[in-house]
Design a protein around this motif. Structure first.
Motif, PDB file in Angstrom:
ATOM      1  N   ASN A 208       2.761  15.156  -3.128  1.00  0.00           N
ATOM      2  CA  ASN A 208       3.378  16.118  -4.059  1.00  0.00           C
ATOM      3  C   ASN A 208       3.195  15.731  -5.531  1.00  0.00           C
ATOM      4  N   ASN A 209       2.198  14.881  -5.810  1.00  0.00           N
ATOM      5  CA  ASN A 209       1.936  14.447  -7.196  1.00  0.00           C
ATOM      6  C   ASN A 209       3.179  13.925  -7.914  1.00  0.00           C
ATOM      7  N   ALA A 210       4.007  13.184  -7.191  1.00  0.00           N
ATOM      8  CA  ALA A 210       5.226  12.657  -7.807  1.00  0.00           C
ATOM      9  C   ALA A 210       4.911  11.669  -8.924  1.00  0.00           C
ATOM     10  N   LEU A 211       3.745  11.012  -8.806  1.00  0.00           N
ATOM     11  CA  LEU A 211       3.383  10.018  -9.821  1.00  0.00           C
ATOM     12  C   LEU A 211       3.191  10.676 -11.188  1.00  0.00           C
ATOM     13  N   ASP A 212       2.602  11.888 -11.193  1.00  0.00           N
ATOM     14  CA  ASP A 212       2.415  12.598 -12.463  1.00  0.00           C
ATOM     15  C   ASP A 212       3.750  12.820 -13.156  1.00  0.00           C
ATOM     16  N   ALA A 213       4.751  13.176 -12.359  1.00  0.00           N
ATOM     17  CA  ALA A 213       6.066  13.413 -12.940  1.00  0.00           C
ATOM     18  C   ALA A 213       6.639  12.120 -13.519  1.00  0.00           C
ATOM     19  N   LEU A 214       6.432  11.020 -12.797  1.00  0.00           N
ATOM     20  CA  LEU A 214       6.909   9.721 -13.304  1.00  0.00           C
ATOM     21  C   LEU A 214       6.239   9.381 -14.623  1.00  0.00           C
TER      22      LEU A 214
ATOM     23  N   GLY B  78       0.815  -1.209   0.000  1.00  0.00           N
ATOM     24  CA  GLY B  78       0.000   0.000   0.000  1.00  0.00           C
ATOM     25  C   GLY B  78       0.849   1.259   0.000  1.00  0.00           C
ATOM     26  N   ARG B  79       2.050   1.163   0.642  1.00  0.00           N
ATOM     27  CA  ARG B  79       2.921   2.339   0.708  1.00  0.00           C
ATOM     28  C   ARG B  79       3.566   2.641  -0.637  1.00  0.00           C
ATOM     29  N   SER B  80       3.740   1.601  -1.491  1.00  0.00           N
ATOM     30  CA  SER B  80       4.609   1.777  -2.656  1.00  0.00           C
ATOM     31  C   SER B  80       4.094   2.866  -3.605  1.00  0.00           C
ATOM     32  N   PHE B  81       2.765   3.045  -3.710  1.00  0.00           N
ATOM     33  CA  PHE B  81       2.279   4.134  -4.558  1.00  0.00           C
ATOM     34  C   PHE B  81       1.787   5.317  -3.741  1.00  0.00           C
ATOM     35  N   ALA B  82       1.522   5.063  -2.431  1.00  0.00           N
ATOM     36  CA  ALA B  82       1.072   6.171  -1.594  1.00  0.00           C
ATOM     37  C   ALA B  82       2.177   7.226  -1.507  1.00  0.00           C
ATOM     38  N   ASP B  83       3.449   6.766  -1.468  1.00  0.00           N
ATOM     39  CA  ASP B  83       4.552   7.720  -1.405  1.00  0.00           C
ATOM     40  C   ASP B  83       4.579   8.626  -2.634  1.00  0.00           C
ATOM     41  N   GLU B  84       4.204   8.049  -3.779  1.00  0.00           N
ATOM     42  CA  GLU B  84       4.239   8.827  -5.022  1.00  0.00           C
ATOM     43  C   GLU B  84       3.072   9.807  -5.111  1.00  0.00           C
TER      44      GLU B  84
END
Lengths: 225, 222
Positions: A80-86, A71-77
């Motif tokens: 700060n919307n880090a997933l969008d940057a990825l 559950g943490r592996s994508f919660a961290d992203e």
């Protein structure tokens, strides 16, 4: 940057973040210790019970711990919307899956190996070379959980009630892998090696490959914003 | 209105199936009258797997085309697949109690069916908790594909796990011809009923969506 290069970059980032924060490993190992404590009072663990309920206790703890960890592996992203940057990074987003999956695989395997001594202590299990095949079971079992778990973590990341949905979706899906992991661990603890063990390892291998390939194909739909 | 002749056909085949089960087919000599539940149990199992296959097809097609009709097919087939699986899980223990002496054993076929059932119930929960929005449709389509891919793995793993507990009547058992015919008539009846219900449910889902759009439009205008 090649596909593998990008996956490894994400793996490196996750490992570095974990190394600096210790946000997943130490709580998970402690969680498994607590689970073993709970099981002790539920089942009265002891030397005689090792064969019957040892493997089940061990893998139940791993599955619950891995649900929290995954559950943490994508919660961290999400912060700060880090997933969008990825996702904005050029190229196939399957690399994000592969990087995250390898990261989860390393975490789960580390959690399993670190908590094994506690298990040995509470169950009066003497460690020895006969436990070597257990390493294969751990590697394949973690690969199964990481391959399916990473995709489901990504899926539930966008859902309402995500903390609830991840276990609801993942638990029935990983049951085939769980069944074989428990059986294989039981065979190793009973010192019955190789002939009976092989079909279970094969099953775990097939599961990990099927879910990794499917996840690589479906990840872009799972993560799409 | 076009569906009326089809509904009549379904009704007629169901009547024939009921006649065959209760009037025509002889009573099995060892198990007695309880064996007749087999004519509901087996066709319901086939129908649920057919429905789950349709979820798989609908999910793939939705991800390819993003057309609502494929998503509706997946959703409606999943609902009916779960209902038919529930029929299997209810009729199985009813048969097992007099034959095995207990309602439930952790026997491979029962266990596999139960796991498959829980996977699709989880699928329906995802659909239930999110409105019928595009992200939920997309996530559900991914789930629909994974769920179907998982079914053979579940069967293989459970077979390995409980190899010594195999109690289910084998699949290739030689049936008496009357029983064989009755089984096929019942399968036909169940399949036709499944198709009829999916069509009906899909039409309902389409209307629900149209109403939701109209309501939204009305809210936007006022």
């Amino acid at each position: 940057m090649s596909f593998l290069g990008r996956a490894l970059a994400i793996l490196r980032k996750d490992l570095k973040a974990e190394w600096r924060t210790k946000a997943r490993l130490s709580p998970m190992v402690f969680f498994i210790l607590l689970m073993l404590l709970v099981f002790n009072f539920s089942f009265d663990l002891g030397g005689a019970a090792l064969r019957e309920i040892g493997p089940g206790t061990l893998w139940s703890s791993y599955v619950f711990a891995s649900l929290l960890s995954l559950g943490r592996s994508f919660a961290d992203e999400r912060d700060n919307n880090a997933l969008d940057a990825l996702l904005l990074a050029p190229g196939d987003c399957g690399a994000i899956y592969l990087g995250k999956m390898l990261g989860n695989f390393v975490f789960l395997l580390a959690i399993e190996l670190l908590s094994l001594p506690f298990f040995a202590l509470f169950f009066n299990l003497s460690l020895g070379f006969f436990l070597l095949p257990l390493l294969a079971v751990f590697v394949l079992g973690s690969a199964c959980m990481a391959s399916a778990g990473t995709l489901f973590a990504a899926l539930s990341n966008n859902m309402r009630l995500r903390e609830l949905m991840l276990p609801l979706l993942l638990l029935p899906m990983i049951l085939p892998a769980l069944i074989s992991s428990v059986e294989a661990t039981g065979l190793v603890l009973a010192n019955e090696c190789c002939e009976k063990l092989f079909p279970h390892l094969q099953m775990l291998g097939v599961y990990a490959v099927v879910f990794t390939v499917l996840s690589l194909m479906l990840f872009e739909y799972a993560i799409e914003e | 209105m076009r569906s009326v002749p089809f509904s009549c056909l379904v009704f007629a085949v169901m009547l024939v199936a009921l006649g065959a089960i209760f009037l025509w087919v002889p009573t099995e000599k060892e198990m007695g009258i309880v064996q007749r539940i087999f004519y509901f149990h087996v066709p319901a199992a086939f129908s649920s797997f057919l429905a789950f296959f349709l979820v798989f097809v609908g999910s793939i097609q939705y991800l390819r085309t993003r057309e609502d009709k494929w998503d509706r097919l997946a959703l409606c087939s999943a609902e009916l697949g779960v209902i038919f699986a529930l029929i299997v899980l209810i009729t199985g223990p009813l048969w097992a109690k007099p034959i095995w002496g207990v309602y439930w054993r952790w026997e491979p076929r029962l266990t596999s069916m139960l796991i498959t059932f829980t996977i699709y119930v989880a699928y329906l929960m995802v659909r239930g908790y999110g409105a019928n929005s595009a992200p939920v449709q997309r996530i559900s389509a991914v789930l629909g594909i994974l769920a179907f891919a998982n079914v053979p793995l579940v069967y293989y793993a459970v077979d390995l796990w409980a190899a010594d507990q195999q109690l289910h009547p084998p699949r290739n058992v030689e049936l008496e011809p009357t029983m064989q015919y009755t089984k096929w008539i019942c399968c036909a009846a169940f399949f036709l009923l499944l198709f009829r219900l999916i069509a009906q449910r899909m039409e309902l889902a389409r209307i629900e969506k149209a109403v939701a759009l109209l309501r939204q439009k009305l809210i936007d205008e006022t």
